[in-house]
Design an enzyme around this catalytic site. Structure first.
Site, PDB file in Angstrom:
ATOM      1  N   VAL A 124       0.837  -1.208   0.000  1.00  0.00           N
ATOM      2  CA  VAL A 124       0.000   0.000   0.000  1.00  0.00           C
ATOM      3  C   VAL A 124       0.872   1.257   0.000  1.00  0.00           C
ATOM      4  O   VAL A 124       1.528   1.572   0.983  1.00  0.00           O
ATOM      5  CB  VAL A 124      -0.952   0.016   1.222  1.00  0.00           C
ATOM      6  N   LYS A 197      -5.766  -1.302  -2.717  1.00  0.00           N
ATOM      7  CA  LYS A 197      -5.084  -0.576  -1.626  1.00  0.00           C
ATOM      8  C   LYS A 197      -6.078   0.081  -0.675  1.00  0.00           C
ATOM      9  O   LYS A 197      -5.902   0.038   0.541  1.00  0.00           O
ATOM     10  CB  LYS A 197      -4.128   0.459  -2.229  1.00  0.00           C
TER      11      LYS A 197
END
Ligand code: HSE
Length: 419
Positions: A124, A197
């Site tokens: 992420v 994400k």
């Protein structure tokens, strides 16, 4: 290859991220790479062949290995590796956002059952420590919103279109050559990568495990010079923004949409492969984290940080997860009723579906194009989005304060420049 003092790491994958991890580990004498498992025997590598194995089991069953780093792009293979490691109670770090976001419940359950550890900060926003921030710092404080630019490749493309006026294809080719894009760049430009994400962020920030179809998602693949010029004429820029936001009714609104942002937003200044995450906490107020979101070394750095943390015994605690009496995860209520204001430009207007717009302004000067500004409920938009996308539409969210009239006027203003 076993050193007396060092820990041993087994690496899966030697692409952009695997190579990046290997490079940054040269700075750490206490970590030794045992072996690197790769699939392609023929591919030219930067290391001699004795560093590699082609059999994942050779690593997974090697008891002298302290930790695994799973850095391959194939999500199915990645899941098999992570599942086997966690089922054996091992420690593994991964950068595979698609695999983790789509299997989060199972991966959390495996850790609970067998005591292993999975960390995935590198999945992420590359080098930005967003998950660690959410876990360790905002584990208790209620959050109102976490949103931002989570995909480096699409931001790189949007920046190049805006600032340099190069073509979309050229900008994408650059993002690929620089190692920012996924093996399949549709994941980047279609908004899927940002969706994976924001799903992971929503789990750590709001305790929500999300299905992809619950998220309003559109990508940047159909953007044209006309759209870029229109944003400029309005004094803004288009950015691919992913949002997880608790509305007044305590329902979580989720979306990944090209969005018109203005100079009063931090996101306006996030350029090239950088990512930016804005965080709104009940007591801390607003915060903004910005850093390199893609690339070999920034992502390698995030993996290295996970490796070090995992070896020191760090685990995610998923502090926002809430369980019922049967120890099942309580679902988080999702927003459906709020209103989105969107700009749409399609090159197949004859196929435009009848959407239940609450307000609608249609305009455009090109014969084979239609532009519109409309407001619609999130629920309806989610329902009709697939049909809208069939018309090769570029779709962007515009802030509620920007009127349809302003958009129409701006489109005429910039007409000559893009003609
Ligand atoms: N393809 C991803 C991006 C890599 O462009 O952001 C980092 O996750």
């Amino acid at each position: 290859m076993k050193s007396k003092s060092g820990k041993r790491i087994g690496i899966f994958g030697f692409g952009c991220v695997g190579q990046g991890l290997h490079d940054v580990l040269q700075d750490n004498p206490h970590l030794n790479v045992a072996r690197i498992c790769v699939r392609d025997r023929e591919k030219l590598r930067t290391l001699p062949s004795h560093h590699f194995t082609y059999d994942p089991q050779e690593l997974l069953q090697d008891e002298s290995i302290d930790l695994f780093a799973e850095l391959i792009s194939d999500p199915e293979e990645a899941l098999l590796i992570v599942r086997q490691a966690l089922s054996a109670g091992k420690t593994i770090v991964s950068a595979n956002k698609k695999m983790i976001s789509e299997n989060l419940s199972e991966l959390v359950a495996l850790q609970q059952e067998f005591g292993g550890t999975l960390l995935y900060e590198a999945a992420v926003c590359g080098s930005i420590p967003i998950l660690r921030t959410l876990e360790a710092y905002y584990g208790n404080e209620p959050l109102q919103e976490v949103s931002g630019i989570l995909n480096g490749s699409s931001n790189y493309i949007l920046t190049k279109l805006d600032a340099e006026g190069i073509s979309y294809d050229e900008a994408l080719a650059q993002a690929q050559a620089l190692g920012f894009a996924e093996a399949d760049p549709t994941l980047d430009v279609g908004g899927y990568d940002a969706l994976h994400k924001i799903s992971l962020i929503a789990a750590h920030a709001f305790g929500a495990v999300i299905k992809p179809e619950q998220v309003v998602r559109a990508g940047i693949q159909h953007i044209s010079r006309r759209d870029v010029a229109l944003a400029q004429a309005l004094g803004g820029r288009i950015r691919l923004v992913a949002t997880a936001k608790l509305n007044q009714n305590n329902r979580l609104a989720l979306q990944v949409l090209p969005t018109l942002v203005f100079p009063d937003s931090e996101l306006y200044y996030v350029e090239a492969e950088f990512n930016g995450v804005q965080l709104q906490a009940r007591y801390a107020g607003d915060q903004f984290l910005k850093g390199r979101g893609a690339g070999s070394h920034p992502t390698g750095s995030a993996v290295w940080a996970d490796v070090s943390a995992a070896l020191a015994g760090y685990k995610y605690t998923y502090p926002k997860f809430r369980y019922n009496d049967e120890e099942q995860l309580k679902p988080v209520a999702l927003e459906e009723e709020d209103e989105l204001k969107v700009y749409v430009r399609t090159t197949m207007p004859e196929f435009l579906p009848e959407l239940p717009w609450r307000e609608l302004t249609v305009f455009g000067t090109e014969r084979r194009e239609t532009q519109l500004v409309g407001t619609i409920s999130r629920k309806d938009f989610l329902l009709y989005l697939p049909a809208l996308k069939q018309t090769i539409a570029f779709i962007a969210q515009i802030p509620a304060h920007v009127s349809a009239e302003q958009v129409v006027n701006a489109s005429y203003l910039k007409l000559e420049e893009v003609a």
